[in-house]
Design an enzyme around this catalytic site. Structure first.
Site, PDB file in Angstrom:
ATOM      1  N   GLY A   1     -28.548  13.792  14.926  1.00 45.03           N
ATOM      2  CA  GLY A   1     -29.410  14.389  15.930  1.00 45.03           C
ATOM      3  C   GLY A   1     -28.764  15.637  16.513  1.00 45.03           C
TER       4      GLY A   1
ATOM      5  N   ASP B   1     -27.831  17.053   2.190  1.00 45.42           N
ATOM      6  CA  ASP B   1     -28.353  16.856   3.542  1.00 45.42           C
ATOM      7  C   ASP B   1     -29.808  16.395   3.488  1.00 45.42           C
ATOM      8  OD1 ASP B   1     -28.220  16.654   6.265  1.00 45.42           O
ATOM      9  OD2 ASP B   1     -28.345  18.792   6.661  1.00 45.42           O
TER      10      ASP B   1
ATOM     11  N   GLU C   1     -21.353  21.061  13.101  1.00 45.60           N
ATOM     12  CA  GLU C   1     -22.444  21.769  12.434  1.00 45.60           C
ATOM     13  C   GLU C   1     -23.001  22.832  13.376  1.00 45.60           C
ATOM     14  OE1 GLU C   1     -26.749  20.882  10.254  1.00 45.60           O
ATOM     15  OE2 GLU C   1     -25.899  19.418  11.649  1.00 45.60           O
TER      16      GLU C   1
ATOM     17  N   HIS D   1     -30.094  12.391   3.798  1.00 49.33           N
ATOM     18  CA  HIS D   1     -30.963  11.644   4.711  1.00 49.33           C
ATOM     19  C   HIS D   1     -32.194  11.141   3.971  1.00 49.33           C
ATOM     20  CE1 HIS D   1     -29.005  12.671   8.616  1.00 49.33           C
ATOM     21  NE2 HIS D   1     -28.561  13.709   7.914  1.00 49.33           N
TER      22      HIS D   1
ATOM     23  N   HIS E   1     -23.751  12.719   1.821  1.00 52.16           N
ATOM     24  CA  HIS E   1     -24.523  13.095   3.011  1.00 52.16           C
ATOM     25  C   HIS E   1     -25.931  13.468   2.572  1.00 52.16           C
ATOM     26  CE1 HIS E   1     -24.339  14.806   7.287  1.00 52.16           C
ATOM     27  NE2 HIS E   1     -25.586  14.997   6.885  1.00 52.16           N
TER      28      HIS E   1
ATOM     29  N   HIS F   1     -21.862  13.058  12.592  1.00 52.72           N
ATOM     30  CA  HIS F   1     -22.317  14.440  12.499  1.00 52.72           C
ATOM     31  C   HIS F   1     -21.549  15.259  13.543  1.00 52.72           C
ATOM     32  CE1 HIS F   1     -25.689  13.055  10.077  1.00 52.72           C
ATOM     33  NE2 HIS F   1     -26.116  14.290   9.941  1.00 52.72           N
TER      34      HIS F   1
END
Length: 388
Positions: free
Chosen positions: A185, A304, A215, A25, A23, A212
């Site tokens: 998002g 992340d 969270e 980005h 994970h 996702h």
């Protein structure tokens, strides 16, 4: 060898240990200097700071808001400078290089193609530029004697309406550098069920996807991701802790959703530092990863967004080693969990575990034992040779 925590790995050992990242980005991991360079090249004048060191600090401070929504605002700047083929190629190549330097041997890096179209690129051109960048980064790593393999996850934005289109794009490039699909998002108000057509399509095509969930929004998003959408993995999933009760006497009771996640071995893409920044956990000591590891969930450790968190995989493990007194065995456990959960074929995952990960940790453990034996008294060394 009397210290209770003497078998804890050193920062140097943590950096050298083979690590697996699921994970991460792409638009959250740029080098600050690259952001500055690309802003100058593309004419973007919206950066809050022009000095790379100051800009790096700004990103970290802006991300330390305790709010997922505010955290996500920082991406407006990185996406703004990633709108040309050359920029995407550079960012992807540097991503692979940076991860390899940090000891990552396998990574799945995600990005949203739809966020890189403002200067005329097509979705296909975005994917091809990023794929070529990853291959270049792998090549540069090999020249330095480092090993890494990077697969791309194509992300759809949950507040938009292009999920099916991005899922079809991921499927068309599945044998050409793309290993799966994701949605990302703000969770609140944008449940994954808005994109059921994309998930149904991916299931019909026998393709992999993560969502996702768990969270910012909690257990309902986890349940929907699994039971309505059929996710293979949970992006974050940290709020599964809400379905676990710890009594005063230390006994633990799992709710039905938590039991399902553990029993089905559903991977949790946990991101400790990011979770602290967005308010999903209050401290490393209170982060659910400690309990989830003890309860044998399929927990994995991830970054992340390396720029916003100012953190690498080594940094994440250093925090966990310091907080929970984890050893190299614990690090190997998390790493094997991640490799088992990757979106590449089974035989390739198995080869990475048996040929790269386990030998890498075995070497580090041997080095540690040698150092401990060398520093011990002759009597202590003899007792270990004789088995005590």
């Amino acid at each position: 060898m009397t210290s209770e925590y003497q078998d804890r790995p050193t920062p140097e050992q943590i950096r050298r240990a083979p690590k697996v990242l699921l994970h991460d980005h792409l638009d959250g991991g740029l080098r600050p200097a690259t952001v500055v360079d690309l802003a100058l090249e593309t004419g973007y004048d919206g950066l809050p700071k022009s000095d790379p060191a100051e800009l790096g600090r700004w990103f970290r401070e802006a991300a330390d808001s305790g709010s997922l929504e505010l955290y996500l605002e920082t991406f407006a700047h990185t996406c703004a400078v990633m709108q040309t083929r050359d920029a995407l190629f550079r960012v992807a190549a540097e991503c692979a290089e940076d991860l390899a330097e940090d000891g990552v041997v396998y990574a799945e890096v995600r990005y949203a193609p739809e966020q890189h179209l403002t200067r005329g690129l097509t979705l296909e051109q975005v994917v091809e530029a990023v794929n070529e960048g990853f291959r270049e980064g792998e090549r540069r790593a090999r020249e330095k004697g480092l090993r890494i393999r990077v697969g791309a996850l194509l992300t759809a934005m949950r507040h938009a309406a292009r999920a099916l289109e991005i899922a079809e794009l991921a499927n068309s490039y599945r044998d050409h550098g793309v290993v799966g699909f994701d949605i990302a998002g703000a969770e609140a108000g944008y449940p994954p069920t808005r994109h059921l057509d994309a998930f149904e399509y991916l299931k019909r095509e026998n393709n992999h996807f993560t969502i996702h969930a768990g969270e910012a929004f909690g257990l309902p998003s986890i349940w929907q991701a699994l039971q309505w959408c059929g996710a293979d993995r949970l992006g974050h999933g940290v709020r599964i802790i809400d379905d676990i009760e710890v009594a005063d006497d230390g006994s633990v009771t799992l709710g039905r959703l938590a039991s399902y996640v553990r029993d089905k071995r559903i991977p949790l893409e946990l991101c400790p530092t990011s979770n602290l920044q967005t308010g999903a956990a209050r401290s490393y000591a209170e982060h659910p990863i400690g309990l989830l590891r003890r309860l044998q969930f399929r927990a994995t450790v991830n970054t992340d967004n390396r720029l916003m968190s100012g953190a690498s995989m080594s940094d994440e493990f250093e925090h966990l080693v310091s907080t929970f007194h984890y050893t190299l065995d614990d690090m190997q456990w998390f790493t094997v969990n991640a490799m088992k959960s990757a979106f590449i074929p089974f035989d390739e995952r198995l080869a990475m575990i048996n040929d790269v990960i386990k030998p890498g940790y075995a070497e580090l453990k041997s080095e540690w034992l040698f150092r401990q034996m060398a520093s011990a008294s002759p009597l202590t060394r003899w007792s270990h040779v004789e088995g005590g």
